[in-house]
Scaffold this active site. Sequence first.
Site, short mmCIF file in Angstrom:
data_model
loop_
_atom_site.label_atom_id
_atom_site.label_comp_id
_atom_site.label_asym_id
_atom_site.label_seq_id
_atom_site.Cartn_x
_atom_site.Cartn_y
_atom_site.Cartn_z
N LYS A 165 -16.73 -7.06 4.76
CA LYS A 165 -15.52 -7.58 5.40
C LYS A 165 -15.65 -7.47 6.92
O LYS A 165 -16.36 -6.61 7.43
CB LYS A 165 -14.29 -6.80 4.94
CG LYS A 165 -13.92 -7.02 3.49
CD LYS A 165 -12.63 -6.32 3.14
CE LYS A 165 -12.23 -6.61 1.70
NZ LYS A 165 -10.96 -5.95 1.36
N SER A 175 -3.25 -7.61 2.79
CA SER A 175 -3.53 -7.46 4.22
C SER A 175 -3.97 -8.79 4.82
O SER A 175 -3.62 -9.11 5.96
CB SER A 175 -4.62 -6.40 4.44
OG SER A 175 -4.15 -5.13 4.04
N ARG A 181 -1.70 -5.82 -8.12
CA ARG A 181 -0.60 -6.74 -7.81
C ARG A 181 -0.39 -7.71 -8.96
O ARG A 181 0.73 -8.09 -9.25
CB ARG A 181 -0.92 -7.55 -6.55
CG ARG A 181 -0.96 -6.72 -5.29
CD ARG A 181 -1.50 -7.50 -4.16
NE ARG A 181 -2.91 -7.82 -4.45
CZ ARG A 181 -3.79 -8.20 -3.57
NH1 ARG A 181 -3.45 -8.36 -2.32
NH2 ARG A 181 -5.03 -8.43 -3.91
N HIS A 199 0.84 -1.20 0.00
CA HIS A 199 0.00 0.00 0.00
C HIS A 199 0.87 1.25 0.00
O HIS A 199 0.62 2.20 -0.75
CB HIS A 199 -0.90 0.05 1.25
CG HIS A 199 -1.94 -1.01 1.33
ND1 HIS A 199 -2.08 -1.80 2.44
CD2 HIS A 199 -2.90 -1.39 0.46
CE1 HIS A 199 -3.09 -2.63 2.25
NE2 HIS A 199 -3.61 -2.41 1.05
#
Length: 162
Positions: free
Chosen positions: A42, A129, A91, A18
Amino acid sequence: MMKVAVCPGSFDPITFGHLDIIKRGAKVFDQLHVVVLNNSSKNPLFSVEERIELIKNVTSDIPNVKVDSFQGLLVDYAKSVKASAIIRGLRAVSDFEYEMQITSMNRVLDDAIETFFMMTNNQYSFLSSSIVKEVAKYNGNVSELVPAIVESALKEKFAENK
């Protein structure tokens, strides 16, 4: 005219991946708003307030970064801070499909706000994460994945939950 961008995410917790995107985005834009979105789908480890504090701490040396939170539509937040751009980190190719859907929807909502995709540094291409939390949960070494303050916060959080 000042170039303003928004860099949204859940940042639960913020990682070096990040930070890579934030630092690079801050070089391109005059002002970068790092926005913690409260994703109702989440179950976060850190509260929104804790995530904001961690991000403020690790970006305190980047003067044109502002940290905030928001619930609702990202384009509404972007308009409220007069942002003309959204920065999204990628990514791998697998991230692109999801990000493209979000970008397309944002364009329908407001076609004046552009989305810029930034590929993360190769050394962070595997990093998420979720992976960091999983490793930290079992006392694994995450010092190369997150800043020291985040590593400490993870240890503290998992010690509380035992």
